[in-house]
Design a protein around this motif. Sequence first.
Motif, PDB file in Angstrom:
ATOM      1  N   PRO A  17      50.363 -21.120 -39.033  1.00  0.00           N
ATOM      2  CA  PRO A  17      49.589 -22.031 -39.883  1.00  0.00           C
ATOM      3  C   PRO A  17      49.668 -21.604 -41.346  1.00  0.00           C
ATOM      4  O   PRO A  17      49.351 -20.480 -41.691  1.00  0.00           O
ATOM      5  CB  PRO A  17      48.160 -21.907 -39.346  1.00  0.00           C
ATOM      6  N   THR A  26      38.996 -25.889 -42.507  1.00  0.00           N
ATOM      7  CA  THR A  26      39.153 -26.568 -41.226  1.00  0.00           C
ATOM      8  C   THR A  26      40.628 -26.524 -40.812  1.00  0.00           C
ATOM      9  O   THR A  26      41.506 -26.248 -41.619  1.00  0.00           O
ATOM     10  CB  THR A  26      38.719 -28.050 -41.300  1.00  0.00           C
ATOM     11  N   PHE A  27      40.868 -26.836 -39.537  1.00  0.00           N
ATOM     12  CA  PHE A  27      42.239 -26.839 -39.027  1.00  0.00           C
ATOM     13  C   PHE A  27      43.128 -27.818 -39.786  1.00  0.00           C
ATOM     14  O   PHE A  27      44.311 -27.587 -39.965  1.00  0.00           O
ATOM     15  CB  PHE A  27      42.274 -27.174 -37.536  1.00  0.00           C
ATOM     16  N   SER A  28      42.553 -28.935 -40.253  1.00  0.00           N
ATOM     17  CA  SER A  28      43.358 -29.938 -40.959  1.00  0.00           C
ATOM     18  C   SER A  28      43.841 -29.445 -42.323  1.00  0.00           C
ATOM     19  O   SER A  28      44.704 -30.068 -42.925  1.00  0.00           O
ATOM     20  CB  SER A  28      42.574 -31.244 -41.119  1.00  0.00           C
ATOM     21  N   PRO A  32      51.202 -26.807 -39.751  1.00  0.00           N
ATOM     22  CA  PRO A  32      51.783 -25.993 -38.681  1.00  0.00           C
ATOM     23  C   PRO A  32      53.302 -25.873 -38.835  1.00  0.00           C
ATOM     24  O   PRO A  32      54.036 -26.812 -38.565  1.00  0.00           O
ATOM     25  CB  PRO A  32      51.424 -26.760 -37.406  1.00  0.00           C
ATOM     26  N   CYS A 141      50.762 -20.040 -31.281  1.00  0.00           N
ATOM     27  CA  CYS A 141      50.293 -19.907 -32.652  1.00  0.00           C
ATOM     28  C   CYS A 141      50.163 -18.416 -32.979  1.00  0.00           C
ATOM     29  O   CYS A 141      49.677 -17.634 -32.171  1.00  0.00           O
ATOM     30  CB  CYS A 141      48.948 -20.592 -32.797  1.00  0.00           C
TER      31      CYS A 141
END
Length: 172
Positions: A17, A26-28, A32, A141
Amino acid sequence: MRKNVIHIPLLNALVTPVPKINNPSTFSHFRPISVTPHISRLTEKNIVRQWLLPAISPEVLRNQYAFKPIGSTTAALVFLMHRVTKLLEDNDYVRCLMIDFSKAFDTVDHVILIPKLIKIGVSDFIVNWICSFLTGRRQQCKVNGRLSRPAGIGLSIVQGSGIGHTICCYEQ
């Protein structure tokens, strides 16, 4: 095998990431990036250059700026601004429809893709190779030197792969 070297089987991708913004929360906020073996990427790029691009009609790529060998978001914005400016010369307003295909890699349905490849005339052995390439893929990941458990990829293309941008441009 050396201790500090991570071995990635050919059908696995190591996802790292990478932050899109400063101070992600946040993940957004992460992109990736998949790291696949070099031999796999070279093979993919060769298949794209020799068999897929020649099979795709130039009409499919004509009005597209992303997911193709030449083009960029900058070129798309220049085209859009030029077109809107020209239209405003003769019109009071211009309506624009914007579509975000940022998740295109996540939505490629393998069952729909294969018949499309056959329809445009991609040879059987390349279609079989692509089926093999898409089947049984997994990703892990890597964050702070630690690996997650491998997760299967069933409805997507490995982001960062050599073949992904070409498949996405035709599949949409």
